[in-house]
Design a protein around this motif. Structure first.
Motif, PDB file in Angstrom:
ATOM      1  N   PHE A  76      36.283  56.352  39.457  1.00 42.93           N
ATOM      2  CA  PHE A  76      37.951  56.345  39.136  1.00 42.93           C
ATOM      3  C   PHE A  76      39.167  57.107  40.097  1.00 42.93           C
ATOM      4  N   SER A  77      38.392  58.308  40.232  1.00 46.69           N
ATOM      5  CA  SER A  77      38.964  58.934  41.012  1.00 46.69           C
ATOM      6  C   SER A  77      38.885  59.395  42.948  1.00 46.69           C
ATOM      7  N   LEU A  78      37.588  59.193  43.466  1.00 46.18           N
ATOM      8  CA  LEU A  78      37.313  58.972  44.567  1.00 46.18           C
ATOM      9  C   LEU A  78      37.585  57.517  45.052  1.00 46.18           C
ATOM     10  N   LYS A  79      36.146  56.792  44.281  1.00 48.32           N
ATOM     11  CA  LYS A  79      36.522  55.056  45.060  1.00 48.32           C
ATOM     12  C   LYS A  79      38.172  54.549  44.777  1.00 48.32           C
ATOM     13  N   LYS A  80      38.461  55.122  44.073  1.00 48.73           N
ATOM     14  CA  LYS A  80      39.677  54.382  42.970  1.00 48.73           C
ATOM     15  C   LYS A  80      39.573  52.999  42.848  1.00 48.73           C
ATOM     16  N   VAL A  81      38.876  53.210  42.399  1.00 47.10           N
ATOM     17  CA  VAL A  81      39.094  51.945  41.291  1.00 47.10           C
ATOM     18  C   VAL A  81      39.801  51.554  40.071  1.00 47.10           C
ATOM     19  N   PRO A  82      40.451  50.625  39.818  1.00 42.57           N
ATOM     20  CA  PRO A  82      41.100  50.821  38.826  1.00 42.57           C
ATOM     21  C   PRO A  82      41.308  50.339  37.172  1.00 42.57           C
ATOM     22  N   ARG A  83      40.903  51.110  36.204  1.00 42.30           N
ATOM     23  CA  ARG A  83      40.841  51.348  35.366  1.00 42.30           C
ATOM     24  C   ARG A  83      40.050  49.520  34.945  1.00 42.30           C
ATOM     25  N   PHE A  84      41.458  49.078  34.612  1.00 44.83           N
ATOM     26  CA  PHE A  84      40.965  47.274  34.462  1.00 44.83           C
ATOM     27  C   PHE A  84      40.748  46.287  35.683  1.00 44.83           C
ATOM     28  N   VAL A  85      40.871  45.271  35.864  1.00 46.10           N
ATOM     29  CA  VAL A  85      40.466  44.292  37.807  1.00 46.10           C
ATOM     30  C   VAL A  85      40.650  42.844  37.315  1.00 46.10           C
ATOM     31  N   THR A  86      41.169  42.353  37.503  1.00 44.84           N
ATOM     32  CA  THR A  86      41.025  41.153  36.968  1.00 44.84           C
ATOM     33  C   THR A  86      40.769  40.445  38.949  1.00 44.84           C
ATOM     34  N   PHE A  87      39.447  39.630  38.478  1.00 39.37           N
ATOM     35  CA  PHE A  87      39.089  38.416  39.621  1.00 39.37           C
ATOM     36  C   PHE A  87      39.543  37.211  39.864  1.00 39.37           C
ATOM     37  N   GLU A  88      39.809  36.860  41.535  1.00 40.15           N
ATOM     38  CA  GLU A  88      39.971  35.722  41.734  1.00 40.15           C
ATOM     39  C   GLU A  88      39.361  35.185  43.120  1.00 40.15           C
ATOM     40  N   SER A  89      39.430  33.690  42.815  1.00 39.56           N
ATOM     41  CA  SER A  89      38.772  33.551  44.127  1.00 39.56           C
ATOM     42  C   SER A  89      39.835  32.009  44.914  1.00 39.56           C
ATOM     43  N   THR A  90      39.143  32.811  46.654  1.00 35.15           N
ATOM     44  CA  THR A  90      39.836  32.180  47.064  1.00 35.15           C
ATOM     45  C   THR A  90      39.867  30.828  47.606  1.00 35.15           C
ATOM     46  N   SER A  91      39.645  29.712  46.446  1.00 34.79           N
ATOM     47  CA  SER A  91      38.935  28.662  47.033  1.00 34.79           C
ATOM     48  C   SER A  91      38.155  28.373  45.180  1.00 34.79           C
ATOM     49  N   PRO A  92      38.947  27.143  44.528  1.00 32.27           N
ATOM     50  CA  PRO A  92      38.030  26.377  43.141  1.00 32.27           C
ATOM     51  C   PRO A  92      36.615  26.321  43.552  1.00 32.27           C
ATOM     52  N   GLY A  93      36.428  25.933  44.924  1.00 30.38           N
ATOM     53  CA  GLY A  93      35.138  25.497  45.113  1.00 30.38           C
ATOM     54  C   GLY A  93      34.072  26.667  44.976  1.00 30.38           C
ATOM     55  N   LEU A  94      34.866  27.816  45.060  1.00 26.43           N
ATOM     56  CA  LEU A  94      33.783  29.207  44.879  1.00 26.43           C
ATOM     57  C   LEU A  94      33.809  30.200  43.860  1.00 26.43           C
ATOM     58  N   ALA A  95      32.614  29.365  42.415  1.00 26.92           N
ATOM     59  CA  ALA A  95      33.117  30.192  41.031  1.00 26.92           C
ATOM     60  C   ALA A  95      32.799  31.740  41.421  1.00 26.92           C
ATOM     61  N   LEU A  96      33.445  31.734  41.283  1.00 21.58           N
ATOM     62  CA  LEU A  96      33.682  33.364  39.739  1.00 21.58           C
ATOM     63  C   LEU A  96      32.103  33.891  39.065  1.00 21.58           C
ATOM     64  N   PRO A  97      32.439  35.214  39.087  1.00 22.64           N
ATOM     65  CA  PRO A  97      30.901  35.691  38.433  1.00 22.64           C
ATOM     66  C   PRO A  97      31.025  35.633  37.307  1.00 22.64           C
ATOM     67  N   SER A  98      30.191  35.457  36.048  1.00 26.18           N
ATOM     68  CA  SER A  98      29.924  34.438  34.723  1.00 26.18           C
ATOM     69  C   SER A  98      30.487  35.960  34.294  1.00 26.18           C
ATOM     70  N   SER A  99      31.284  35.168  32.833  1.00 27.91           N
ATOM     71  CA  SER A  99      30.895  36.033  31.972  1.00 27.91           C
ATOM     72  C   SER A  99      30.066  36.302  31.292  1.00 27.91           C
ATOM     73  N   GLU A 100      29.285  35.478  31.055  1.00 26.32           N
ATOM     74  CA  GLU A 100      27.800  35.703  29.992  1.00 26.32           C
ATOM     75  C   GLU A 100      27.092  36.813  30.258  1.00 26.32           C
ATOM     76  N   TYR A 101      27.113  36.361  31.961  1.00 27.97           N
ATOM     77  CA  TYR A 101      25.720  37.745  32.837  1.00 27.97           C
ATOM     78  C   TYR A 101      26.469  38.422  33.075  1.00 27.97           C
ATOM     79  N   LEU A 102      27.882  38.970  32.660  1.00 29.14           N
ATOM     80  CA  LEU A 102      28.291  40.388  32.844  1.00 29.14           C
ATOM     81  C   LEU A 102      28.649  41.032  31.785  1.00 29.14           C
ATOM     82  N   GLY A 103      28.444  39.816  30.396  1.00 30.11           N
ATOM     83  CA  GLY A 103      28.348  41.081  29.122  1.00 30.11           C
ATOM     84  C   GLY A 103      27.189  40.904  29.286  1.00 30.11           C
ATOM     85  N   LEU A 104      26.105  40.755  29.567  1.00 30.02           N
ATOM     86  CA  LEU A 104      24.172  41.085  29.138  1.00 30.02           C
ATOM     87  C   LEU A 104      24.694  42.197  30.115  1.00 30.02           C
ATOM     88  N   HIS A 105      24.448  42.198  31.168  1.00 30.26           N
ATOM     89  CA  HIS A 105      24.999  43.628  32.036  1.00 30.26           C
ATOM     90  C   HIS A 105      24.948  44.858  31.041  1.00 30.26           C
TER      91      HIS A 105
END
Length: 400
Positions: free
Chosen positions: A303-332
């Motif tokens: 958070f301090s050095l890499k300046k990552v925000p506490r919350f992030v929202t993923f967006e794709s530049t194109s509907p044809g390029l899928a975003l990361p799966s919430s299912e897989y991220l939930g398992l991780h």
């Protein structure tokens, strides 16, 4: 709630007041709690040496892992499955083996061993693009077939940025004039990015070689074939566990080259990639689609050095390029939580450090203790004896 400077989770004992709507889960958790107390009492003995403490500390990790999986794991289906395995264990030795099974085939499915940080992948030779739409059209093809192709498509999807810090990918900036002309306040810096798999691509690596006549020829060393069999057994067990946890057909969704699908890919700053692979960084889902809370055990760095925000929202530049799966991220995320709460993360770090000791010429006494740890860890149980049929996933599932 964790505050800046404090890790989101820490190693913790099992609760003596665990609550759950399923009575079998409560009974199983209580059994783990009793076993934990026995081990803690034994560890208080001053007569223990390093070699005698190692098995006890490993058992403590395995037992706590089972309890925390039922409490903070992937969900009720997983809790019910683990509870059945716990209550079916004949004694505490078998209970320890159940925990060891999940350590080896669930936690390690998401964690990569420490080693040299990989070099950032480069784009294939191509002309420079100044228009994002042109790039999307160029990349808009079916599921990536390998790591390099997955990286290229993920970079396009993520607008050539780390998905967490927002920093621009260095190699993309050098190849794309338009990216360099963006207002400074829209770009929090530059970095080398990596293609990060949520579920490890190594789980599928070299699994289906049953038709490889050259590999199975008499000229191939027996140890190579045994290694392949071991990898196949591990992969089948790991996928079976995820199936039993309620993630139906996940092995089909990620079979073969499908492991490189964009749903399983994040574009991350090289440092953040390492933290993600080491289970020190994970994403907790929120009520908003594709919005995640960033959680970590190294908050100052993230958070301090890499300046990552506490919350992030993923967006794709194109509907044809899928975003990361919430299912897989939930398992991780579940894996990260229980790995740290149980002490499994620290235990696996210790195993990595032991490998370094063997290479660095440590003292004989140190090596003797380290060898004891490695031997204890290498000893494996048969998954089929622990309510996991490793043949549950056929070999054909790992090929296209």
């Amino acid at each position: 709630m964790a505050i800046l400077g404090q890790p989101d989770v820490e190693k913790s004992p099992l609760s003596n007041n665990f609550q759950h709507p399923n009575r079998t889960v409560i009974s199983a958790y209580d059994r783990c709690h009793r076993a934990e107390q026995v081990i803690l009492a034994d560890l208080e003995s001053p007569s223990h040496t390093r070699t005698t403490r190692v098995p006890l500390e490993a058992r403590l990790v395995n037992i706590r892992l089972l309890g925390h999986l039922m409490d903070k794991g992937p969900g009720d289906t997983a809790a019910s499955h683990i509870a059945q395995a716990v209550v079916s264990a004949e004694d505490d030795d078998e209970l320890n083996n159940v925990g060891k099974l999940y350590l080896q085939n669930f936690i390690r499915t998401f964690r990569k061993a420490k080693g040299r940080t990989p070099q950032p992948s480069e784009h294939q030779s191509r002309t420079s693009f100044n228009n994002i739409q042109d790039i999307i059209k160029d990349e808009l093809v079916p599921t990536p077939q390998d790591h390099q192709e997955a990286r290229q498509k993920a970079l396009v999807r993520d607008n050539f940025r780390c998905m967490l810090s927002g920093s621009l990918d260095t190699s993309s900036l050098q190849k794309n004039d338009k990216l360099g002309r963006e207002p400074p306040d829209l770009t929090p810096g530059v970095c080398d990015t990596h293609c990060c798999h949520i579920l490890s691509e190594s789980t599928n690596s070299n699994i289906d070689r049953s038709d490889d006549k050259a590999f199975l020829s008499s000229s191939v060393l027996a140890i190579d074939i045994l290694t392949w069999i071991s990898q196949r057994e591990y992969a089948a067990t790991a996928w079976a566990i995820l199936e039993y946890f309620g993630h139906n057909n996940i092995h089909l969704k990620l079979a073969g080259n499908k492991v490189h699908s964009l749903e399983n890919i994040l574009t991350l700053d090289s440092y953040l990639h390492t933290r993600f692979d080491q289970l020190e960084l994970w994403l907790e889902a929120t009520d908003k689609p594709h919005c995640y809370k960033v959680c970590t055990t190294v908050p100052i760095a993230v958070f301090s050095l890499k300046k990552v925000p506490r919350f992030v929202t993923f967006e794709s530049t194109s509907p044809g390029l899928a975003l990361p799966s919430s299912e897989y991220l939930g398992l991780h995320a579940a894996c990260c939580r229980v790995a740290h709460m149980s002490g499994a993360a620290g235990y696996l770090d210790m195993l990595d450090d032991i490998d370094d000791n063997f290479d660095s010429g440590a003292s004989n006494e140190q090596l003797a203790g380290d060898l004891m740890v490695k031997l204890y860890n290498i000893y494996s149980i048969q998954p089929r004896d622990m309510m996991i049929q490793s043949t549950y996933v056929p070999v054909s599932c790992f090929s296209d």
